[in-house]
Design an enzyme around this catalytic site. Sequence first.
Site, PDB file in Angstrom:
ATOM      1  N   ASN A  23     -12.672 -14.321  20.454  1.00  0.00           N
ATOM      2  CA  ASN A  23     -12.710 -13.544  19.167  1.00  0.00           C
ATOM      3  C   ASN A  23     -11.708 -12.254  19.424  1.00  0.00           C
ATOM      4  O   ASN A  23     -11.163 -11.860  18.672  1.00  0.00           O
ATOM      5  CB  ASN A  23     -14.060 -13.057  18.879  1.00  0.00           C
ATOM      6  CG  ASN A  23     -14.644 -14.162  18.295  1.00  0.00           C
ATOM      7  OD1 ASN A  23     -14.359 -15.064  17.504  1.00  0.00           O
ATOM      8  ND2 ASN A  23     -16.185 -13.629  18.069  1.00  0.00           N
TER       9      ASN A  23
ATOM     10  N   ARG B  29     -10.277 -21.722  11.628  1.00  0.00           N
ATOM     11  CA  ARG B  29     -11.575 -21.109  12.169  1.00  0.00           C
ATOM     12  C   ARG B  29     -12.790 -21.484  11.833  1.00  0.00           C
ATOM     13  O   ARG B  29     -13.042 -21.320  10.367  1.00  0.00           O
ATOM     14  CB  ARG B  29     -11.280 -19.494  12.266  1.00  0.00           C
ATOM     15  CG  ARG B  29     -10.205 -19.143  12.980  1.00  0.00           C
ATOM     16  CD  ARG B  29     -10.335 -19.242  14.366  1.00  0.00           C
ATOM     17  NE  ARG B  29      -9.109 -19.376  15.255  1.00  0.00           N
ATOM     18  CZ  ARG B  29      -9.022 -19.850  16.431  1.00  0.00           C
ATOM     19  NH1 ARG B  29      -9.899 -20.345  17.214  1.00  0.00           N
ATOM     20  NH2 ARG B  29      -7.696 -19.716  17.014  1.00  0.00           N
TER      21      ARG B  29
ATOM     22  N   GLU C  24     -16.335 -17.849  23.652  1.00  0.00           N
ATOM     23  CA  GLU C  24     -16.589 -17.445  22.397  1.00  0.00           C
ATOM     24  C   GLU C  24     -16.009 -15.861  22.166  1.00  0.00           C
ATOM     25  O   GLU C  24     -15.190 -15.712  21.333  1.00  0.00           O
ATOM     26  CB  GLU C  24     -17.680 -17.759  21.669  1.00  0.00           C
ATOM     27  CG  GLU C  24     -18.053 -19.222  21.704  1.00  0.00           C
ATOM     28  CD  GLU C  24     -17.138 -19.781  20.358  1.00  0.00           C
ATOM     29  OE1 GLU C  24     -16.604 -19.149  19.629  1.00  0.00           O
ATOM     30  OE2 GLU C  24     -17.073 -21.158  20.389  1.00  0.00           O
TER      31      GLU C  24
END
Length: 146
Positions: free
Chosen positions: A52, A106, A48
């Site tokens: 990002n 997203r 994650e």
Amino acid sequence: MRTVNKMELSFPSHSVNESFARGAVSAFILALDPLVTEMNDLKTAVSEAVTNAIVHGYRDTIGTVYISAKILADDRVIVKIRDRGCGIPDIEKAMEPLYTTGGEERAGLGFAVMQSFCDRVRVASAPGRGTTVTLTKQFTRRNDGE
């Protein structure tokens, strides 16, 4: 707390490198003989954070993602994922579940996922200077023979 081992790596912010980052951190923590659930938790959080950096930090450009990790004597692992991208103007807002700057594709759950799988998540960021996400996870000390 004494550092038992540490590693550093960097790679271009191509989306294909997200799996490389996850695999590299997994291989690094194998020395702890982690439980599968603990390994998967950290892999997911790293995934994650790297996503990002790639999607939000560098947006429409290619930059470098930096990862450093260390294993401490008390079986804690600290992983830092850093970019030198656009930065986050409002960290508190960015960490709210469902908040995203990545468009409809997203989910806005990256920080929530990281927090659910780690003991501590710290975010430091400055607009135009990049972001550093620090993940801390305590691993279970296993007795010999288990």
